[in-house]
Scaffold this motif. Structure first.
Motif: not given
Length: 153
Positions: A28-34, A57-63, A65-66, A70-71
Motif C-alpha cells: 500500500p502507498t502509505k505502507g502496511w503499518i498505516n 513516534a508511531i507517525q515517524k515509523i509509518e513514514e 516504512e512508506a 525502516i528496519t
C-alpha cells in the motif's frame, strides 16, 4: 547423481516457492503499518501504548516504512504489537533459483564459446553452428553443475 550444491538449490527453491504468490501483492502507498492500523480502527496512540512510544513516534515509523527506511527489527516489533507475524523473503524473477542459475550459466557459456570461436575464425578454424550450439549446451551444463562463482560477474 545430485551433488551437495544441487541439493541446496532444490531445498532453497522449495522454501522460496511459498513466496511466489506474495510477489504479486502490492505494498500500500502509505505502507502496511498505516493500512493495517487504520483498517482495524486502531489509533496511533493505541499502537504507541503497545510499543511504549508516543503517537508522534508511531507517525515517524509509518513514514519510514512508506519510504523504505525502516528496519526489519522495527517491523517485527510492530507486527507483534498488532498481534501479527512479520514475514519477509525473496522471490526469484525467473521463478526459481535453479532457473536463475541455468540462465546465468547459459549466458556465461555462450560468452566463452563465442569468444573462443571468434578467435578460432580469425585463424580459419571456426566451428559450425550445430557444433557451436552443442558446445554451448555442454559448457552450460558443466558451469551449472559446478555453480561457478563467475556466473555472477
Amino acid at each position: 547423481m545430485r551433488n551437495k550444491k544441487q541439493l541446496q538449490i532444490e531445498q532453497l527453491d522449495q522454501k522460496l516457492e511459498k513466496f511466489q504468490d506474495s510477489a504479486m501483492v502490492l505494498v500500500p502507498t502509505k505502507g502496511w503499518i498505516n493500512t493495517i492500523r487504520t483498517t482495524i480502527n486502531m489509533t496511533r496512540d493505541q499502537l504507541g501504548t503497545k510499543l511504549e512510544m508516543t503517537k508522534g513516534a508511531i507517525q515517524k515509523i509509518e513514514e519510514r516504512e512508506a519510504s523504505g527506511q525502516i528496519t526489519i527489527n522495527k517491523l517485527k516489533d510492530v507486527a507483534q504489537a498488532l498481534d501479527m507475524k512479520f514475514v519477509y523473503g525473496f522471490v526469484p524473477n525467473d521463478g526459481s533459483i535453479e532457473k536463475l542459475i541455468s540462465k546465468k550459466s547459459e549466458k556465461l557459456a555462450r560468452k566463452i564459446v563465442l569468444r573462443t570461436n571468434q578467435n578460432m575464425k580469425l585463424e580459419d578454424q571456426g566451428i559450425g553452428d550445430e557444433k557451436l550450439d552443442k558446445t554451448i549446451k555442454d559448457l552450460t551444463n558443466e558451469i551449472k553443475r559446478e555453480v561457478r562463482k563467475s556466473i555472477w560477474d
